[in-house]
Design an enzyme around this catalytic site. Structure first.
Site, PDB file in Angstrom:
ATOM      1  N   CYS A 137       0.834  -1.198   0.000  1.00 12.09           N
ATOM      2  CA  CYS A 137       0.000   0.000   0.000  1.00 12.09           C
ATOM      3  C   CYS A 137       0.875   1.258   0.000  1.00 12.09           C
ATOM      4  O   CYS A 137       0.586   2.240   0.682  1.00 12.09           O
ATOM      5  CB  CYS A 137      -0.962  -0.001   1.180  1.00 12.09           C
ATOM      6  SG  CYS A 137      -0.245  -0.419   2.776  1.00 12.09           S
ATOM      7  N   GLY A 138       1.956   1.203  -0.763  1.00 12.26           N
ATOM      8  CA  GLY A 138       2.812   2.369  -0.926  1.00 12.26           C
ATOM      9  C   GLY A 138       3.475   2.788   0.375  1.00 12.26           C
ATOM     10  O   GLY A 138       3.950   1.966   1.160  1.00 12.26           O
TER      11      GLY A 138
END
Length: 291
Positions: A87-88
């Site tokens: 998720c970055g």
């Protein structure tokens, strides 16, 4: 230059990865819609309740244990992250903030062992474990059952510990949801209840307590604190799905670009191999003709 089999294997691998990232993006988008609806409905109520609570606490008329300010000897940081990755920078923004606080604002507390941690989400626990820091993870799995009732139990535990004097200040570090592509890191004071910083605005209010001041202190204030924590978790939940959807979208695009390069390489390699074979056949034919 890589041979055809190697390039073909890489193409197959990238195609498979692209299918996975595309599927994860679609799943995150579906979850984001539900999470976004929940925080959108909760936020106005929570913000208005917090504003009233801050104004009332700042008026000096309340004598609530959760609003009591005392010398800060022990600090509790509630770290809200996700249970999964991909998720970055969603989780790393929280852990970087923790590192920054330990090296800056709360350095003396960290060195004296008076900086404590509670984790909600496995990634925060993983970070603290890697850095050999102790933490409370009894509510680590709240996102498996993200309801007001489950959150209330965690909030009540924190409130009880504050009232007993275990902690003199409690803060929540989480990502606030703005939109699918943007999450804002927040460090929000949970306890003691923050007083309104606007003295003029606060003096304009003349509160009438109904049914009674005791009811406000004993019922509404604890409920408001539980709502504040629940709102932070809903914000983080929506932010996680937004960050994952954005990350998987970029990963899918990157896989597409890589596929273009690999297919170009495959075609060039194949063309070079065909050309070599033609040259070898031609050379062989010429040699036979010469005999």
């Amino acid at each position: 230059m890589a041979n055809l089999k190697e390039v073909k294997n890489r193409i197959t691998s990238v195609v498979s990865t692209q299918q996975i990232t595309k599927a994860m993006k679609m799943v995150a988008a579906a979850k984001l819609k539900r999470a976004q609806d929940r925080i959108t409905m909760m936020r106005p109520y929570s913000q208005k309740l917090s504003t009233i609570l801050q104004n009332v606490s700042g008026s000096g008329e309340m004598n609530n244990p959760y609003a009591k300010e005392r010398p800060v000897n022990n600090i509790l940081l509630i770290l809200v992250t996700s249970d999964k990755g991909l998720c970055g920078a969603f989780n790393s923004t929280v852990t970087r903030k923790v590192k920054s606080l330990m090296e800056g604002e709360y350095k003396s507390y960290a060195e004296s062992g008076n900086l404590h941690f509670m984790t909600i989400g496995k990634k925060a626990s993983d970070y603290l474990k890697r850095n050999k820091l102790s933490y409370n993870d009894q509510y680590i799995n709240l996102f498996n059952n993200l309801t007001f009732e489950a959150t209330s139990e965690a909030a009540q535990f924190i409130m009880d510990e504050f009232e007993k004097g275990t902690y003199d200040k409690v803060e929540i570090i989480y990502n606030e949801f703005k939109n699918a592509a943007t999450q804002i890191l927040n460090k929000e004071q949970f306890l003691p209840i923050a007083k309104s910083s606007d003295e003029e605005s606060r003096s304009d209010y003349d509160y009438t307590y109904e049914p009674s001041r005791d009811y406000i202190e004993n019922e509404l204030i604890p409920t408001s604190l539980k709502t504040q924590l629940f709102k932070a978790l809903l914000d983080s939940n929506a932010s996680e799905h937004g960050a994952r959807m954005t990350a998987m979208d970029k990963a899918t695009d990157n896989a597409g670009e890589l596929l273009k390069e690999l297919r170009l390489t495959y075609n060039r390699t194949r063309q070079a191999a065909i050309t070599t074979e033609i040259l070898e056949i031609t050379a062989g034919a010429e040699a036979l003709a010469a005999e």
